[in-house]
Design an enzyme around this catalytic site. Structure first.
Site, PDB file in Angstrom:
ATOM      1  N   GLU A   6     -32.125  14.726 -19.433  1.00 22.92           N
ATOM      2  CA  GLU A   6     -33.505  15.000 -19.851  1.00 22.92           C
ATOM      3  C   GLU A   6     -33.542  16.336 -20.592  1.00 22.92           C
ATOM      4  O   GLU A   6     -32.806  17.271 -20.265  1.00 22.92           O
ATOM      5  CB  GLU A   6     -34.458  15.005 -18.637  1.00 22.92           C
ATOM      6  CG  GLU A   6     -35.907  14.989 -19.085  1.00 22.92           C
ATOM      7  CD  GLU A   6     -36.905  14.627 -17.978  1.00 22.92           C
ATOM      8  OE1 GLU A   6     -36.514  14.474 -16.806  1.00 22.92           O
ATOM      9  OE2 GLU A   6     -38.108  14.489 -18.325  1.00 22.92           O
ATOM     10  N   HIS A  57     -34.209  23.386 -11.147  1.00 23.57           N
ATOM     11  CA  HIS A  57     -35.517  24.055 -11.285  1.00 23.57           C
ATOM     12  C   HIS A  57     -35.780  24.890 -10.047  1.00 23.57           C
ATOM     13  O   HIS A  57     -35.562  24.431  -8.913  1.00 23.57           O
ATOM     14  CB  HIS A  57     -36.658  23.039 -11.385  1.00 23.57           C
ATOM     15  CG  HIS A  57     -36.618  22.185 -12.621  1.00 23.57           C
ATOM     16  ND1 HIS A  57     -36.889  22.671 -13.882  1.00 23.57           N
ATOM     17  CD2 HIS A  57     -36.351  20.871 -12.776  1.00 23.57           C
ATOM     18  CE1 HIS A  57     -36.787  21.684 -14.761  1.00 23.57           C
ATOM     19  NE2 HIS A  57     -36.453  20.587 -14.123  1.00 23.57           N
ATOM     20  N   HIS A  81     -45.171  16.921 -18.347  1.00 27.34           N
ATOM     21  CA  HIS A  81     -45.572  15.520 -18.564  1.00 27.34           C
ATOM     22  C   HIS A  81     -46.607  15.019 -17.557  1.00 27.34           C
ATOM     23  O   HIS A  81     -46.415  14.031 -16.844  1.00 27.34           O
ATOM     24  CB  HIS A  81     -44.389  14.552 -18.715  1.00 27.34           C
ATOM     25  CG  HIS A  81     -43.254  14.697 -17.739  1.00 27.34           C
ATOM     26  ND1 HIS A  81     -43.415  14.564 -16.392  1.00 27.34           N
ATOM     27  CD2 HIS A  81     -41.935  14.929 -17.927  1.00 27.34           C
ATOM     28  CE1 HIS A  81     -42.257  14.728 -15.786  1.00 27.34           C
ATOM     29  NE2 HIS A  81     -41.337  14.952 -16.709  1.00 27.34           N
ATOM     30  N   TYR A  92     -43.335  18.775  -6.078  1.00 28.47           N
ATOM     31  CA  TYR A  92     -42.288  18.277  -6.980  1.00 28.47           C
ATOM     32  C   TYR A  92     -41.818  16.895  -6.512  1.00 28.47           C
ATOM     33  O   TYR A  92     -41.671  15.966  -7.306  1.00 28.47           O
ATOM     34  CB  TYR A  92     -41.145  19.292  -6.941  1.00 28.47           C
ATOM     35  CG  TYR A  92     -39.994  19.059  -7.872  1.00 28.47           C
ATOM     36  CD1 TYR A  92     -39.902  19.745  -9.076  1.00 28.47           C
ATOM     37  CD2 TYR A  92     -38.964  18.180  -7.539  1.00 28.47           C
ATOM     38  CE1 TYR A  92     -38.828  19.563  -9.922  1.00 28.47           C
ATOM     39  CE2 TYR A  92     -37.885  17.996  -8.373  1.00 28.47           C
ATOM     40  CZ  TYR A  92     -37.819  18.691  -9.570  1.00 28.47           C
ATOM     41  OH  TYR A  92     -36.744  18.504 -10.406  1.00 28.47           O
ATOM     42  N   HIS A 139     -33.443  11.489 -11.012  1.00 25.67           N
ATOM     43  CA  HIS A 139     -34.496  10.507 -11.206  1.00 25.67           C
ATOM     44  C   HIS A 139     -34.342   9.746 -12.507  1.00 25.67           C
ATOM     45  O   HIS A 139     -35.253   8.994 -12.885  1.00 25.67           O
ATOM     46  CB  HIS A 139     -35.872  11.217 -11.147  1.00 25.67           C
ATOM     47  CG  HIS A 139     -36.131  12.120 -12.318  1.00 25.67           C
ATOM     48  ND1 HIS A 139     -37.225  11.964 -13.133  1.00 25.67           N
ATOM     49  CD2 HIS A 139     -35.422  13.129 -12.858  1.00 25.67           C
ATOM     50  CE1 HIS A 139     -37.198  12.866 -14.087  1.00 25.67           C
ATOM     51  NE2 HIS A 139     -36.126  13.579 -13.928  1.00 25.67           N
ATOM     52  N   ASP A 193     -35.166  19.012 -20.796  1.00 26.46           N
ATOM     53  CA  ASP A 193     -35.315  20.358 -20.223  1.00 26.46           C
ATOM     54  C   ASP A 193     -33.969  20.930 -19.790  1.00 26.46           C
ATOM     55  O   ASP A 193     -33.856  22.136 -19.562  1.00 26.46           O
ATOM     56  CB  ASP A 193     -36.339  20.390 -19.074  1.00 26.46           C
ATOM     57  CG  ASP A 193     -36.145  19.301 -18.038  1.00 26.46           C
ATOM     58  OD1 ASP A 193     -35.533  18.278 -18.349  1.00 26.46           O
ATOM     59  OD2 ASP A 193     -36.608  19.486 -16.904  1.00 26.46           O
ATOM     60  N   HIS A 199     -27.471  15.898 -16.154  1.00 25.07           N
ATOM     61  CA  HIS A 199     -28.710  15.154 -16.419  1.00 25.07           C
ATOM     62  C   HIS A 199     -29.112  15.399 -17.877  1.00 25.07           C
ATOM     63  O   HIS A 199     -29.053  16.537 -18.348  1.00 25.07           O
ATOM     64  CB  HIS A 199     -29.788  15.653 -15.454  1.00 25.07           C
ATOM     65  CG  HIS A 199     -31.127  15.035 -15.607  1.00 25.07           C
ATOM     66  ND1 HIS A 199     -31.321  13.745 -16.038  1.00 25.07           N
ATOM     67  CD2 HIS A 199     -32.373  15.533 -15.377  1.00 25.07           C
ATOM     68  CE1 HIS A 199     -32.622  13.480 -16.051  1.00 25.07           C
ATOM     69  NE2 HIS A 199     -33.277  14.550 -15.673  1.00 25.07           N
ATOM     70  N   ASP A 252     -31.992  17.706 -10.769  1.00 21.02           N
ATOM     71  CA  ASP A 252     -33.425  17.817 -10.476  1.00 21.02           C
ATOM     72  C   ASP A 252     -33.742  17.761  -8.979  1.00 21.02           C
ATOM     73  O   ASP A 252     -34.787  18.266  -8.547  1.00 21.02           O
ATOM     74  CB  ASP A 252     -34.190  16.682 -11.165  1.00 21.02           C
ATOM     75  CG  ASP A 252     -34.511  16.999 -12.615  1.00 21.02           C
ATOM     76  OD1 ASP A 252     -34.695  18.179 -12.945  1.00 21.02           O
ATOM     77  OD2 ASP A 252     -34.596  16.059 -13.422  1.00 21.02           O
TER      78      ASP A 252
HETATM   79 FE1  FEO Z   1     -35.408  15.232 -15.182  1.00 15.60          FE
HETATM   80 FE2  FEO Z   1     -35.732  18.605 -14.988  1.00 15.60          FE
HETATM   81  O1  FEO Z   1     -35.440  16.989 -15.812  1.00 15.60           O
END
Ligand code: FEO
Length: 397
Positions: free
Chosen positions: A80, A225, A24, A192, A145, A82, A78, A164
């Site tokens: 999101e 990640h 993004h 990041y 986040h 991903d 989380h 994250d």
């Molecule tokens: Fe906020 Fe890695 O997703």
């Protein structure tokens, strides 16, 4: 790729996305990973899933350890996509007894997947569940986040599964910080932080205090990640403490776009002025530098000087893009100035100044506007602007 046992009966079962390059708007030259963790205990528990498109990797990894249908609990730290993209398939396949998530997590799961019939179990900070030999303690990390975000802490393993937070976008077959070059890894962690976590820096400070008060013993931090912090988890905690305080160095960035090299000439003269005053300075042409790399350098830069010629009564599109992106990330305590060339109207400098004011920068100068091509005297003024910015920076204005 095989699953990796990161601690006894705790396995990395995530996926490596080698070729993703855009997240993004954040450019990730080294790809990323979507980490998921499987704990084999009396209650077999999967922490997070992966992005859609990586189903076979996740299931292949789980199958090498256990029959996926024996998973009892799913923890969604989380929502999101991903990390939750595979939640519907995993829930359909394993039919978990419970899905643990925060209150906001439940709302977000409902808003993403529209399944009222899933076995949600809402947890909050301080709630603990037993997996058998282990317990899991949940810590809500709202807005780090997303509103739904939370950590899962396993005290028996001194393991913090941190969603994250503390992540890095880097794809590697290695899974631990102590298996790669630490300075490379910290560079990715800084990028990041700057591109994802920066707007929530005050919450990072509160969270670090909370973790200290809770006296959590942490030997390993496993983010969703990149690599797992095993060699020195204190190092990334110290970096988050430093980055979230947003203390700037005596360092300046001159960032510009140019049409016919006039603004570029001005930029180089401003760099000269800053360097003459002994300030560390970096020059970025927006035609060849990605916004997210510039933001990484913004993290500890004390002064930002923006240059754009005027095009159709505005600034050049790449400068508008950078400032728009930067504004959303809310960098704090910066000194600013602007410059640019123009043909007949010259609004760009005024507009860049206005955006800096919106970001609460200390704009120390009305800026320099030069018609068409700078003459020697114009460039001298640019050198002087660089010197003034340097002096303000050194005085800590
Ligand atoms: Fe906020 Fe890695 O997703």
């Amino acid at each position: 790729m095989r699953p990796i046992e990161i601690l006894k009966d705790v396995h990395w079962v995530g996926a490596i996305d080698w070729n993703i390059r855009d997240f993004h708007g954040y450019s990730i030259y080294r790809g990323t990973t979507y980490n998921a963790f499987l704990v084999v205990d009396e209650k077999v528990t999967l922490f997070d899933t992966v992005k859609q498109g990586f189903r076979s990797e996740l299931l292949h990894h789980i199958r090498r350890i256990i029959d996926p249908t024996t998973v009892d609990y799913l923890v969604v730290n989380h929502v999101e996509m991903d990390h939750s993209g595979l939640v519907p398939e995993i829930v359909g396949l394993v039919k978990p007894e419970k899905i643990f998530c925060s209150e906001r997590g439940k709302k977000a799961l409902l808003a993403h997947f529209h399944r009222e019939d899933w076995p949600y179990e809402v947890v909050g900070t301080g709630d603990t569940i037993s997996l058998g030999k282990r317990t899991v303690q949940f810590i809500e990390t709202r807005m780090l986040h997303w509103p739904d975000s939370m950590f899962s802490y396993i005290p028996e393993d001194r393991l913090l599964i941190s969603s994250d937070a503390f992540g890095q976008h880097v794809a590697t077959t290695e899974r631990f910080d102590d298996e790669v070059d630490l300075s490379m890894l910290l560079g990715h962690a800084a990028k990041y932080y700057a591109n994802i976590i920066l707007p929530y820096s005050n919450l990072v400070q509160k969270l670090l205090s909370q973790v200290k008060e809770m006296d959590l013993k942490v030997d390993m931090i496993a983010p969703d990640h990149g690599l797992i912090w095993r060699g020195n988890p204190g190092k990334i905690l110290a970096c988050y403490d430093e980055w979230s305080q947003q203390r700037s160095k005596v360092k300046a960035l001159v960032i510009y776009d140019t049409m016919w090299h006039s603004t570029e000439m001005m930029a180089k003269a401003i760099v000269d002025g800053l360097a003459q005053e002994g300030v560390s300075v970096q020059l970025f042409d927006l035609a060849t530098n990605h916004r997210s790399d510039i933001i990484t350098e913004v993290l500890d830069a004390g002064a930002l000087v923006f240059g754009s010629p005027t095009l159709n009564n505005g600034m050049l599109p790449r400068m508008a893009d950078l400032l728009h992106y930067m504004k959303g990330l809310r960098p704090a305590s910066k000194i600013g100035a602007a410059f640019g060339s123009y043909g007949w109207s010259g609004e760009a400098v005024k507009l860049m100044n206005a955006t800096m004011e919106e970001m609460r920068f200390m704009v120390i100068d009305p800026g320099i506007n030069v018609q068409y091509v700078p003459a020697h005297d114009d460039l001298r003024k640019c050198v002087e602007l660089g010197r003034r910015v340097a002096q303000a920076l050194k005085e800590g204005v």
